[in-house]
Design a protein around this motif. Structure first.
Motif, mmCIF file in Angstrom:
data_model
loop_
_atom_site.group_PDB
_atom_site.id
_atom_site.type_symbol
_atom_site.label_atom_id
_atom_site.label_comp_id
_atom_site.label_asym_id
_atom_site.label_seq_id
_atom_site.Cartn_x
_atom_site.Cartn_y
_atom_site.Cartn_z
ATOM 1 N N PHE A 463 0.421 -1.304 0.122
ATOM 2 C CA PHE A 463 0.309 -0.148 -0.165
ATOM 3 C C PHE A 463 0.567 1.342 -0.063
ATOM 4 O O PHE A 463 0.337 2.205 -0.414
ATOM 5 N N HIS A 476 3.645 3.440 -6.892
ATOM 6 C CA HIS A 476 3.147 3.140 -6.588
ATOM 7 C C HIS A 476 3.127 1.832 -7.894
ATOM 8 O O HIS A 476 2.049 2.366 -9.177
ATOM 9 N N TRP A 494 -2.564 0.271 -5.170
ATOM 10 C CA TRP A 494 -3.379 1.270 -4.949
ATOM 11 C C TRP A 494 -3.486 1.800 -6.190
ATOM 12 O O TRP A 494 -4.650 2.326 -6.427
ATOM 13 N N PHE A 498 -6.902 2.333 -7.266
ATOM 14 C CA PHE A 498 -7.394 3.763 -8.144
ATOM 15 C C PHE A 498 -8.154 3.254 -8.886
ATOM 16 O O PHE A 498 -9.378 4.187 -9.376
#
Lengths: 879, 299
Positions: A463, A476, A494, A498
C-alpha cells in the motif's frame, strides 16, 4: 362480551395440527436460511482473511544441525535444494562436497588442478598457477575463476538428483543409516517413503581455460585481480581486471564444430580504456550486469566507475560516483538476481542497495544514474558478507559481531535476525528455495531452516510507494509477473484501487444524472399507464449480461468513438444547448399556440432535439477539431502540438455557464423581475430569450478569457484530466458501465419517488408550483433516502463490475485521472490473474487481498449509505 | 385581474323546486335513484351576497362513472361555506375541482365551468399554474413539507423566485400570526416542520396557504385527523380568518359545520341537494333529507 361466546362452542377452535407443523417447519427453515446466509457471508470473510493473513506474518527460523567439513576457512559456500548437502570452496581452489548436518565428505575437487589439467600448456614440473579470484552468479551455479597467470575459466556447479529403485542401487541401499540417509560414493542417498532412493551429487562442468590477460604461456602475465561473469543465451561475458590495472571484456561463445561435432569455445577480447591514477589502489570488485552491456568498478573506499559497454569496442565511462559516506569502506558486495541491483555492505554497518535508473535530467552520458534505492541499515557492526537469494530479492548480511540479518530488498523489510555462535561468518549462502541459511566460518558452521513466508509482501509493499529496480523513484506499481525469473514482482495495490475508484467515478458521472432524471420523468411527469412499459423495458436492460456490454464497448463503441472523438466531446455541449434554445423559442410562441404543446409533443420534440444536437456535434466536430486542436485532437492530446487554449475552453465552458447562470439568478434577475412585473407575457419571453443568448455568449467569452489567461501563465490541461488518447478508455467504460448501472439506479429511484406521499405533491401543486418545482423542491428532498440508496446500490454495482472493465479498459494498471486513458480495476485484475497464479504463492494471496479490499470498499460504501439513509429515513417516517 | 363582481346566477326559481317540505317524505333520494333531474333547494339568501367563486352546471366523470351532476353553487366572499354530505357524495371532488387538482387524475372529464372572481377556471388557455396561485388549499392530513417551518410558510413565494429576505420574513410572520401559530414557533422557525404536533402542522399548512394571499381558501376536512383540542383551535382560527378570506370547507362533522360556517351546502350522490345559510339548513331546512342528515337520522 358478545352473548354467543357464552354458549357452548359448536365449532372446534383448536389450530389445525398441520398448521402447527407447517409453522414449526417454516419457522425453522426461515431461521436456518437467515442464519445460514449470515454465517456464509462471515465465512467468506474469514476465508479471505485466512488466505491473506500469511502475507503479513513474520518469518520463522529454526536452527539446524550443521558442521564445517574439514574445518577450512571457506571462500564461498552453497547448499542443495534439499538442504542435505553443502559445497565449500576455499582460497586454495579446493571444492568440497559434504553433508550439511555432520560434515561427512562426499566429494572433493581441486579446481586449480582441473584448470591446469585442461590446459595443454601446463606441465607437472611447474606448480599450477594460483586461483586469484572467483565470480559466482546470484543463482549460485555459473562461476568464473581467475588465475594468477591471467587465464580465466568458466564453469557450472549444480546439484543433480536422480531416482532409483533399491534393487538397482544395492550399494546405495546398504549405505542408508537409521534415518534413511547415507553416502554412497559421491552421492548422497535418501530413502523416500515410496521405497525409492533419491541420489544427489554435485556436478561440476568446466570449460577450457581462456587467456584473458597477456599471452598464453608468457610468464609476465598480469594476474586476474577480480572478475565477473554474466550469461545470456547467446554468449558469456566476462569482465576481467588485471592486477596491473588492465580491464578486459571477454566474450565467450560456444560454437559447434561442423566437422567433429565438438563444441569449441571461441573468445573475443575487448580491452577497455581504463586508466588509473598512479597511486590509486586497484578496484576491489568488478560487477557486470545481466546483459553484459554495463559494468561497475568498485573501490573499497566506495568509489564507483560505471561503464557503458553497449558497444564493447567503444566502451566509455558513464558515471563516476561515491557510494559511501565518510570513512566507511565497502566490506561486502552482492548482486541480486538479475545482476542489476548491487547490495553493498560497509565497515560502518551500512547496507544499501544501488541500481541504475533512467532519468530525464541525468547528469551522465547514457541517461541513466546509479542511485541508492534502498537503505536497509544505516549503521551498526561492519558487514562482512552478503549472500543473495537465487529466486527472489532476499539478502542475508553477516556482520563482524556474528549477527546475520535477512532482508527483502524491494520493500526494505527485515525478515529475520540470527546470530552465529562464536563469531562472524566467512561464507554465507541462502538455500536455493529460500528455506534455509548456511553460515560458515573457519572453525564452525551454523544453519537454519527458514520459513520466510512472503518476504515481498507486507503492508508497506502493498500500500505504500516502493522504489522498484530501474524506476526513477518510489511509486505505486502493480506488475505481478513477467517473462523472466529475475523479475521483481511489483504488488502495489493502489493502482488497482485507484482504477476501481476511477471506473466507479466515471460510470457514476454518466449514469446517475441520466438514471435520476429518467426516474423523475417517469414518476412525476408520466401517467401511471405510460410508466409501466417504460419501467419494464428499463428493468429488462438490467438483465443484459455485462459481458455483452463489455463486448460492445470494446469491439464496437471504442473503435467508433476513436474516429469521432471531437464530435463526442462536442455533443456534451450541443445537446443541452439545443434543448435550451428550443425551450426559449417555445416561450416566444403566441400564448395560445404555446399551450397547445402537450406532454406528448414535448417528448417528441425532445427526441428531435436530441437528434439535432447529435447531428450538430457530428458536423461541428471536425470544425472544432480544426479550430481548437490543430486538426488532430489525438495529436493535440499527446501534447505534441497545439496550444492549451482549446482544452481549457472545453474544460471551463460548463463551469463558466454555471457561473453565468448563477450570477444572473442571484444578481440581475431580481432587478429585472421588479421592472418586468407588469410587462406582457410576450415581452417577458422576448427578454428571457435575449438574456439566454447574452448569457450563452457571456459564458463562452468568460471561458475563453480564463482559458487565454491560463494558457498565458503556462498552464496546460494536458497531463491532468486530458492526456494521451487510448482507444479503450475511461470515457467508453463510463458510458458502457453506465448502461449497466442505469437500470438499477433508475428502478430504485423510481420506486422511491413514486412512494412520496401524494398529499405532499398535491400540497405543492395546489400552491401553484409547476411539476418541475414540485419535483425538485418537494419530491426529491422527500425521497432523498431512497434516491441515496439507489445511487449507492449503483455504486456497489460499479465497484464490483468486472466484465465491462475487463473488456473495455485495456487493463493498464496506471494511476491517472486522464479521461482518455484506461485503468485496471481490482475485480478485473482478479479475473485476469487468478487463473495463472500459483496456489499459495504471494501473487495468489495478494489477489485474495485484492478481493478483500474490494469487499472492504463495498462494505465502506454500503455502511456509509446505510448511515445516511437511516438519517433520511427517520425524517421520512414522520411524514 | 378584474375586480370581484357579483357573478350572475343561473335562473333558479322557487317554483321549479320539487314539492318538498320538512314534513314530507324523502323524495329526493327516490328521484336520484330513478336518475331524474332535480333542482337544488337554493335559499335566496345565498344569491344576494357578493360571490368570490361561482360554480355553474358543473359535471364530472371519472372515466365512465359520473361523479358530479349539474352543480350550480355561488360561494360568498369573505364567508365560510361548508360542504356536507355522506361519504362519496362528491364534496371533496367538487372542492378539488376548484383549483383543478382533479386534472392530475387519469380519465377525468368535466362539463360546465367555474369562475373565480369572474375569471373562468376551465376555459381553454387558462394557465393552471397561475390559477392555483390564487387559490389556497389545506388537506385532510397535515402535510408540511420536509423542510423548516420558515421554508414551509414561504413556499409559495419561493416558487415564484422571491429571494428578498425582508419580504420573506414579513410574509412568514404575518401568515403565522394569521394562522395563530406565531407565538408557538417564532423561536424555532429553522426547525423541521415535521417536529410540530398534528394540530400545529395543520395550522402551519393554513399559514402556508394564506401566505400566498389566496382569493379563496379550500379546506378539505382539515380537522378529521386532529384531536378535539386541536380541532377547536382550528375552528377558532377559521372564525378569525373569516372576513379576510373566503373559505370553502368540506367537513363530516355536523357540529363543526353548524359552529363555524355561514353557509352550508348539503350534497348527496353527486348532487347539490340544498344550499343556504347555515342557520336555516340546520334549523329549518327546506328538505326532509337535509333535516334527516343534519340531525343524524341519516348519513
Amino acid at each position: 362480551m358478545l352473548p354467543h361466546s357464552q354458549a357452548p362452542a359448536r365449532r372446534k377452535r383448536t389450530t389445525r395440527r398441520s398448521a402447527r407443523v407447517l409453522e414449526f417447519v417454516m419457522g425453522a427453515a426461515i431461521r436456518i436460511g437467515g442464519i445460514g446466509t449470515m454465517v456464509s457471508v462471515a465465512l467468506i470473510l474469514v476465508f479471505l482473511v485466512w488466505v491473506v493473513a500469511p502475507l503479513f506474518q513474520d518469518a520463522t527460523t529454526e536452527p539446524r544441525a550443521s558442521a564445517n567439513a574439514g574445518g577450512v576457512k571457506p571462500w564461498l559456500t552453497g547448499l542443495d535444494a534439499g538442504k542435505n548437502l553443502q559445497w565449500t570452496l576455499d582460497a586454495e581452489g579446493r571444492l568440497q562436497v559434504a553433508r550439511l548436518d555432520d560434515g561427512a565428505r562426499l566429494d572433493e575437487r581441486d579446481l586449480v588442478q582441473a584448470a591446469s589439467g585442461g590446459s595443454s600448456a601446463a606441465t607437472t614440473a611447474t606448480p599450477p598457477p594460483k586461483l586469484r579470484s572467483i565470480a559466482l552468479d546470484p543463482e549460485g551455479t555459473r562461476f568464473a575463476l581467475g588465475f594468477a597467470d591471467g587465464r580465466v575459466q568458466v564453469g557450472t556447479l549444480a546439484f543433480r538428483t536422480r531416482f532409483a529403485a533399491r534393487s538397482a542401487e544395492p550399494d546405495a541401499a546398504r549405505a542408508l543409516d537409521a534415518q534413511g540417509r547415507g553416502i554412497a560414493g559421491r552421492e548422497f542417498v535418501e530413502a523416500l517413503p515410496s521405497g525409492e532412493l533419491r541420489l544427489t551429487s554435485l556436478e561440476l562442468a568446466l570449460e577450457p581455460a581462456v587467456q584473458a590477460l597477456g599471452e598464453a604461456g608468457a610468464t609476465s602475465n598480469s594476474a586476474v585481480a577480480a572478475l565477473d561473469r554474466s550469461t545470456t543465451s547467446a554468449r558469456d561475458s566476462l569482465l576481467v581486471l588485471g592486477e596491473r590495472g588492465e580491464l578486459v571484456l571477454l566474450e565467450l561463445e560456444r560454437r559447434e564444430n561442423m566437422l567433429t561435432g565438438e563444441f569449441e569455445l571461441e573468445s573475443r577480447r575487448h580491452a577497455l580504456p581504463f586508466q588509473r591514477g598512479a597511486n590509486d589502489e586497484l578496484p576491489a570488485h568488478v560487477l557486470l550486469n545481466e546483459g553484459g552491456d554495463g559494468a561497475c568498478l568498485l573501490w573499497s573506499d566506495g568509489r564507483i566507475l560505471r561503464w557503458d559497454l553497449r558497444d564493447p569496442d567503444a566502451a566509455r565511462i558513464a558515471q563516476t560516483t561515491d557510494v559511501t559516506s565518510g570513512a566507511a569502506r565497502i566490506s561486502a558486495v552482492a548482486q541480486l538476481l538479475g545482476k542489476t541491483t548491487i547490495v553493498l555492505g560497509d565497515t560502518d554497518g551500512g547496507l544499501h542497495a544501488w541500481f541504475p535508473v533512467k532519468r530525464e535530467n541525468a547528469s551522465t552520458s547514457d541517461g541513466t544514474e546509479l542511485v541508492r534505492g534502498h537503505a536497509l541499515v544505516r549503521s551498526g557492526p561492519a558487514i562482512t558478507r552478503i549472500a543473495s537469494s537465487a529466486r527472489g530479492r532476499v539478502v542475508a548480511a553477516a556482520d563482524a559481531e556474528g549477527g546475520i540479518t535477512l532482508w527483502n530488498v524491494t520493500n526494505e523489510r527485515e525478515l529475520a535476525r540470527l546470530s552465529m555462535p562464536g563469531g562472524s561468518a566467512d561464507a554465507l549462502a541462502i538455500a536455493p528455495k529460500e528455506d534455509g541459511l548456511f553460515a560458515l566460518r573457519a572453525g564452525g558452521a551454523a544453519a537454519w531452516d527458514l520459513d520466510l513466508r512472503h518476504p515481498e509482501a507486507g503492508l508497506a509493499a502493498l500500500f505504500r510507494p516502493v522504489w522498484y529496480e530501474g524506476y526513477p523513484g518510489p511509486e505505486h506499481v502493480w506488475q505481478s509477473s513477467s517473462g523472466t525469473d529475475s523479475f521483481e514482482p511489483k504488488l502495489g495495490l493502489w493502482p488497482l484501487v485507484f482504477g476501481t475508484l476511477k471506473a466507479t467515478f466515471y460510470s457514476m458521472l454518466f449514469a446517475v444524472p441520466i438514471a435520476l432524471l429518467a426516474a423523475l420523468y417517469t414518476s412525476q411527469f408520466l401517467s401511471a399507464r405510460a410508466r409501466a412499459p417504460i419501467k419494464a423495458a428499463v428493468e429488462m436492460m438490467a438483465s443484459l449480461p455485462s459481458v455483452v456490454l463489455g463486448f460492445l464497448a470494446g469491439v464496437i463503441v471504442a473503435p467508433f468513438v476513436e474516429d469521432v472523438v471531437p464530435a463526442v466531446l462536442l455533443s456534451f455541449f450541443t445537446i443541452p444547448f439545443v434543448l435550451l434554445v428550443v425551450a426559449n423559442a417555445a416561450q416566444l410562441l403566441p400564448e395560445r399556440l404555446g399551450r397547445r404543446i402537450g406532454a406528448r409533443e414535448r417528448l417528441v420534440l425532445a427526441f428531435v432535439m436530441l437528434v439535432i444536437g447529435a447531428g450538430l456535434a457530428w458536423i461541428g466536430g471536425p470544425w472544432i477539431e480544426r479550430a481548437l486542436f490543430t486538426g488532430d485532437l489525438r495529436g493535440w492530446l499527446d501534447g505534441r502540438d497545439g496550444a492549451a487554449f482549446g482544452g481549457w475552453l472545453v474544460l471551463l465552458l460548463p463551469a463558466s455557464a454555471a457561473f453565468v447562470a448563477l450570477g444572473w439568478a442571484r444578481v440581475f434577475e431580481p432587478r429585472v423581475r421588479a421592472i418586468s412585473a407588469h410587462w406582457t407575457r410576450a415581452r417577458n419571453a422576448r427578454t428571457q430569450s435575449g438574456v439566454f443568448i447574452a448569457g450563452a455568449l457571456c459564458a463562452l467569452g468568460l471561458a475563453a478569457l480564463v482559458a487565454i489567461g491560463l494558457q498565458g501563465i503556462g498552464l496546460d490541461a494536458r497531463g491532468g484530466v486530458f492526456d494521451t488518447y487510448v482507444q479503450r478508455n475511461s470515457l467508453i467504460v463510463g458510458a458502457m458501465m453506465g448502461f449497466a448501472v442505469i437500470p438499477i439506479v433508475f428502478t430504485i429511484a423510481d420506486d422511491a419517488l413514486t412512494a412520496v406521499p401524494p398529499h405532499l405533491k398535491l400540497a405543492s401543486i395546489g400552491a401553484g408550483a409547476t411539476p418541475w418545482q414540485t419535483a425538485v423542491r418537494v419530491v426529491l428532498p422527500t425521497a432523498a433516502s431512497g434516491i441515496f440508496s439507489a445511487v449507492m446500490v449503483g455504486l456497489g454495482r460499479a465497484v464490483g463490475e468486472t466484465m465491462i472493465v475487463l473488456m473495455a479498459t485495456g487493463n493498464t494498471p496506471v494511476m491517472s485521472w486522464n479521461v482518455f486513458d484506461g485503468f485496471r480495476t481490482l475485480s478485473a485484475n482478479i479475473a485476469v490473474e487468478l487463473p495463472e497464479a500459483v496456489q499459495g504463492s504471494t501473487h495468489y494471496r495478494t489477489l485474495f487481498l485484492a478481493a478483500l479490499c474490494l469487499f472492504g470498499l463495498t462494505f465502506v460504501f454500503n455502511t456509509l449509505a446505510e448511515v445516511v439513509r437511516q438519517r433520511y429515513r427517520k425524517r421520512a417516517a414522520r411524514l | 385581474m378584474p375586480t370581484a363582481t357579483k357573478a350572475p346566477m343561473p335562473p333558479t326559481s322557487p317554483e321549479r323546486l320539487p314539492p318538498t317540505g320538512r314534513d314530507s317524505a324523502p323524495r329526493v333520494y327516490d328521484a336520484v335513484a330513478r336518475g331524474e333531474r332535480f333542482t337544488t333547494a337554493m335559499h335566496e339568501a345565498v344569491l344576494d351576497e357578493r360571490h368570490v367563486l361561482s360554480i355553474r352546471d358543473f359535471e364530472l366523470w371519472y372515466g365512465e362513472k359520473k361523479a358530479l351532476y349539474g352543480i350550480t353553487m355561488p360561494i360568498t366572499a369573505g364567508k365560510i361555506t361548508a360542504l356536507i354530505g355522506p361519504s362519496g357524495c362528491g364534496k371533496s371532488t367538487l372542492l378539488r375541482c376548484v383549483n383543478r387538482l382533479n386534472d392530475l387524475v387519469d380519465g377525468v372529464r368535466i362539463a360546465g365551468d367555474m369562475q373565480l372572481n369572474g375569471d373562468s377556471i376551465y376555459a381553454k388557455g387558462v394557465d393552471v399554474i397561475e390559477l392555483r396561485k390564487r387559490i389556497g388549499m389545506v388537506f385532510q392530513k397535515p402535510n408540511p413539507f420536509p423542510m423548516s417551518i420558515f421554508e414551509n410558510v414561504v413556499y409559495s413565494l419561493r416558487i415564484d423566485g422571491i429571494r428578498e429576505k425582508d419580504l420573506l420574513h414579513e410574509v412568514c410572520e404575518k401568515s403565522l400570526k394569521g394562522a395563530g401559530l406565531w407565538d408557538e414557533v417564532k423561536d424555532r422557525l429553522k426547525d423541521s416542520a415535521l417536529n410540530l404536533s398534528g394540530g400545529q402542522q395543520q395550522r402551519l399548512c393554513i399559514a402556508r396557504a394564506i401566505a400566498a394571499e389566496p382569493e379563496v381558501l379550500l379546506l378539505d376536512e382539515p380537522c378529521s385527523a386532529l384531536d378535539p383540542i386541536a380541532t377547536g383551535r382550528i375552528e377558532e382560527l377559521m372564525n378569525e380568518l373569516k372576513g379576510h378570506y373566503s373559505i370553502l370547507i368540506v367537513t363530516h362533522n355536523m357540529q363543526q359545520a353548524a359552529r363555524t360556517s355561514d353557509y352550508t351546502a348539503f350534497m348527496y350522490l353527486g348532487r347539490l341537494v340544498e344550499y343556504g345559510p347555515t342557520n336555516e339548513i340546520f334549523r329549518v331546512p327546506r328538505l326532509k333529507e337535509t333535516e334527516d342528515y343534519v340531525t343524524g337520522r341519516f348519513g
